[in-house]
Design an enzyme around this catalytic site. Structure first.
Site, PDB file in Angstrom:
ATOM      1  N   ARG A  91     -40.982 -22.606   5.649  1.00 59.82           N
ATOM      2  CA  ARG A  91     -40.162 -23.217   4.604  1.00 59.82           C
ATOM      3  C   ARG A  91     -39.295 -22.143   3.968  1.00 59.82           C
ATOM      4  O   ARG A  91     -39.727 -21.001   3.839  1.00 59.82           O
ATOM      5  CB  ARG A  91     -41.045 -23.813   3.507  1.00 59.82           C
ATOM      6  CG  ARG A  91     -41.650 -25.129   3.890  1.00 59.82           C
ATOM      7  CD  ARG A  91     -42.430 -25.687   2.734  1.00 59.82           C
ATOM      8  NE  ARG A  91     -41.597 -26.234   1.671  1.00 59.82           N
ATOM      9  CZ  ARG A  91     -41.006 -27.415   1.730  1.00 59.82           C
ATOM     10  NH1 ARG A  91     -41.106 -28.166   2.799  1.00 59.82           N
ATOM     11  NH2 ARG A  91     -40.286 -27.863   0.714  1.00 59.82           N
ATOM     12  N   ASN A 107     -41.683 -11.039   4.073  1.00 64.44           N
ATOM     13  CA  ASN A 107     -41.845 -11.959   5.202  1.00 64.44           C
ATOM     14  C   ASN A 107     -41.949 -11.162   6.490  1.00 64.44           C
ATOM     15  O   ASN A 107     -41.449 -10.052   6.584  1.00 64.44           O
ATOM     16  CB  ASN A 107     -40.616 -12.884   5.283  1.00 64.44           C
ATOM     17  CG  ASN A 107     -40.683 -13.858   6.441  1.00 64.44           C
ATOM     18  OD1 ASN A 107     -41.712 -14.484   6.683  1.00 64.44           O
ATOM     19  ND2 ASN A 107     -39.590 -13.994   7.184  1.00 64.44           N
ATOM     20  N   HIS A 109     -41.044 -11.536  10.607  1.00 63.34           N
ATOM     21  CA  HIS A 109     -40.244 -12.352  11.519  1.00 63.34           C
ATOM     22  C   HIS A 109     -40.376 -11.780  12.940  1.00 63.34           C
ATOM     23  O   HIS A 109     -40.320 -10.561  13.114  1.00 63.34           O
ATOM     24  CB  HIS A 109     -38.780 -12.340  11.067  1.00 63.34           C
ATOM     25  CG  HIS A 109     -37.915 -13.195  11.926  1.00 63.34           C
ATOM     26  ND1 HIS A 109     -37.930 -14.573  11.848  1.00 63.34           N
ATOM     27  CD2 HIS A 109     -37.033 -12.885  12.898  1.00 63.34           C
ATOM     28  CE1 HIS A 109     -37.092 -15.058  12.738  1.00 63.34           C
ATOM     29  NE2 HIS A 109     -36.539 -14.064  13.396  1.00 63.34           N
TER      30      HIS A 109
HETATM   31  C1  GAR Z   1     -45.379 -15.104  13.533  1.00 60.21           C
HETATM   32  O1  GAR Z   1     -44.967 -14.651  14.794  1.00 60.21           O
HETATM   33  C2  GAR Z   1     -44.290 -14.874  12.505  1.00 60.21           C
HETATM   34  O2  GAR Z   1     -43.531 -13.730  12.769  1.00 60.21           O
HETATM   35  C3  GAR Z   1     -43.462 -16.120  12.700  1.00 60.21           C
HETATM   36  O3  GAR Z   1     -44.380 -17.151  12.873  1.00 60.21           O
HETATM   37  C4  GAR Z   1     -45.535 -16.626  13.530  1.00 60.21           C
HETATM   38  C5  GAR Z   1     -46.750 -17.075  12.767  1.00 60.21           C
HETATM   39  O4  GAR Z   1     -47.924 -16.798  13.487  1.00 60.21           O
HETATM   40  N1  GAR Z   1     -42.595 -16.349  11.583  1.00 60.21           N
HETATM   41  C6  GAR Z   1     -41.389 -16.883  11.687  1.00 60.21           C
HETATM   42  O5  GAR Z   1     -40.905 -17.265  12.738  1.00 60.21           O
HETATM   43  C7  GAR Z   1     -40.636 -16.997  10.383  1.00 60.21           C
HETATM   44  N2  GAR Z   1     -39.242 -17.271  10.632  1.00 60.21           N
HETATM   45  P1  GAR Z   1     -49.326 -16.873  12.771  1.00 60.21           P
HETATM   46  O6  GAR Z   1     -49.388 -18.231  12.045  1.00 60.21           O
HETATM   47  O7  GAR Z   1     -50.317 -16.792  13.864  1.00 60.21           O
HETATM   48  O8  GAR Z   1     -49.409 -15.734  11.807  1.00 60.21           O
END
Ligand code: GAR
Length: 203
Positions: A91, A107, A109
């Site tokens: 979000r 954050n 990414h």
């Molecule tokens: C992670 O790879 C994070 O970098 C990405 O979601 C994944 C969550 O994994 N975040 C994004 O894409 C944000 N734009 P997790 O729930 O196993 O930590």
């Protein structure tokens, strides 16, 4: 001890990595609460397994984005949270939320920003054909993945990599980098100067 709150929507592997790393002796930070916006997300189970307080605030049950963010911010303030870590939090946070935690929202990414912001960073990198991918920890501003970069880790794309294989190798770097950044922030080693971040020591 810096009190950390984690916001997550999905599997929660970064949440677990943060909890475990910050639990080690000598860490100046600790995860105090998880807030999740998706009922049934695996991160909720991970929090109860880890003995971390978990709050579910379902955005579908809240009429507006502002009210949702207000509820999340209030829950964090009630627990004296000093650093907010977005970890697979799908979000955008509102400017009102950011004003409540100035310079205190970070954050992770799964791409080397500013390349491949937004959704499916790993897939975007594969589709584009890069040979070096990676992950980025950054301060959150009002844009999508546009805030000042704190740290990055590079991951080589191997021949035959699909999204799953590359994402798994990037995740390993995420799980190392994110806690390292949180510890550095808690030790006062991360300074924001304009949009540049200065680290007192390499991570
Ligand atoms: C992670 O790879 C994070 O970098 C990405 O979601 C994944 C969550 O994994 N975040 C994004 O894409 C944000 N734009 P997790 O729930 O196993 O930590």
């Amino acid at each position: 001890m810096m009190r950390v709150g984690v916001l997550a929507s999905g599997s929660g592997s970064n949440f677990t990595a943060l909890v475990q790393a910050l639990d080690r002796e000598g860490s100046p930070a600790r995860v105090e609460v998880l807030i999740c916006n998706v009922p049934g997300a695996r991160v909720l189970e991970r929090a109860s397994a880890a003995g971390v307080e978990a709050l579910l605030i379902d955005h579908k049950q809240v009429p507006s984005r502002e009210q949702f963010d207000e509820a999340v911010a209030q829950a964090l303030i009630d627990r004296d949270i000093e650093l907010v870590c977005l970890a697979g939090y799908m979000r955008l946070v509102t400017p009102t939320f950011l004003r409540r935690f100035p310079g205190k929202v970070i954050n992770i990414h799964p791409a080397l920003l500013p390349s491949f912001p937004g959704l499916h960073g790993v897939r975007q990198a594969i589709d584009f054909g890069v040979s070096i991918a990676g992950c980025t920890v950054h301060f959150v501003d009002e844009g999508t993945d546009t805030g000042p970069i704190i740290a990055q880790a590079a991951v080589q794309v191997l021949p035959g990599d699909d999204e799953l294989a590359l994402a798994a190798r990037i995740a390993r770097e995420e799980h190392r980098l994110y806690p390292a950044v949180v510890n550095a922030i808690a030790r006062g080693q991360v300074k924001l100067e304009g949009r540049k971040v200065r680290l007192q020591e390499p991570l």
